[in-house]
Write an enzyme that holds these catalytic residues in place. Sequence first.
Site, PDB file in Angstrom:
ATOM      1  N   ASP A  90      48.304 -12.388  51.582  1.00 24.04           N
ATOM      2  CA  ASP A  90      47.315 -13.258  50.714  1.00 24.04           C
ATOM      3  C   ASP A  90      46.812 -12.343  49.688  1.00 24.04           C
ATOM      4  OD1 ASP A  90      45.227 -14.710  49.868  1.00 24.04           O
ATOM      5  OD2 ASP A  90      44.570 -15.138  51.688  1.00 24.04           O
ATOM      6  N   SER A 104      37.996 -20.006  52.609  1.00 28.43           N
ATOM      7  CA  SER A 104      37.687 -19.298  51.916  1.00 28.43           C
ATOM      8  C   SER A 104      36.238 -19.328  51.515  1.00 28.43           C
ATOM      9  CB  SER A 104      38.400 -19.650  50.466  1.00 28.43           C
ATOM     10  OG  SER A 104      38.615 -18.543  49.563  1.00 28.43           O
ATOM     11  N   HIS A 162      46.935 -17.909  49.757  1.00 27.20           N
ATOM     12  CA  HIS A 162      45.520 -18.216  50.023  1.00 27.20           C
ATOM     13  C   HIS A 162      45.342 -19.643  50.680  1.00 27.20           C
ATOM     14  CE1 HIS A 162      41.526 -16.559  50.137  1.00 27.20           C
ATOM     15  NE2 HIS A 162      41.114 -17.616  49.534  1.00 27.20           N
TER      16      HIS A 162
END
Length: 272
Positions: free
Chosen positions: A217, A95, A246
């Site tokens: 996601d 991320s 995620h």
Amino acid sequence: MGIVEEAHNVRIVGRGNQIVVLAHGFGTDQSVWKHLVPHLVDDYRVILYDNMGAGTTNPEYFDFDRYYTIDGFVYDLLAILEELQVKSCIFVGHSLSAMVGLLASISHPHLFTKLILVSASPRFLNDSEYFGGFQPEDLNQLYDGIRSNYKAWCSGFAPLVIGGDMDSVAVQEFSRTLFNMRPDIALSLAQTIFEFDMRPILGLVTVPCHIIQSTKDLAAPVVVAEYLQLNLGGKTIVEVMPTEGHLPQLSAPDVVIPVLLNHIHHDLAEAK
């Protein structure tokens, strides 16, 4: 241990000639890689660290001006690699840290043999020709939730991000690391992350990129992975896994760990 290592709780495990750096995203810490690390230590030196602002770091070290943009995290990564005298590594970023790795590789491409980007997004906000997954009103609601009752917000946000069962171990684990953050730091970082726009720099990335993505996601839809592949400047490969959420390395390790190992072991990215 140096100042940078101590501040970021740097941990080095394993043995081998190649170095793998594992970097976590918002609301987690290095423990998010706990299912992956045991599979790496026999073949690689593994470097783990905590991003500043994680609940495991000293909040007194958090500089709101430094981390107003993602650049602060890039400087931290480069400082860690310099202090540890790392000349080359395989970088696995989740991320936020996926974008940190991309930016670091633009200025220091020689430090990275490849970037493995898990649940990555260059832009979370939608605009007229781009779907990132969020509208401005979604973010305002998110920020208001953090401000008004952080504990309640964590309890609601964690299952949304993880996906699946609200009572799952992964949801409980993410809730724990999220709640460990100081609320004002969490708000500042959420604003930095959800409002950044890394799209203009993607073409400058020349290091091979392996893009690993869940089928479903909320924070990084599959179209974002496709956008990355189209716009990154170097070799790329996308693998969409049959997972939800995620943080698939936490919620579906049986599926994700073999995929990550395959991308760490093998150079699969291809020229366009």
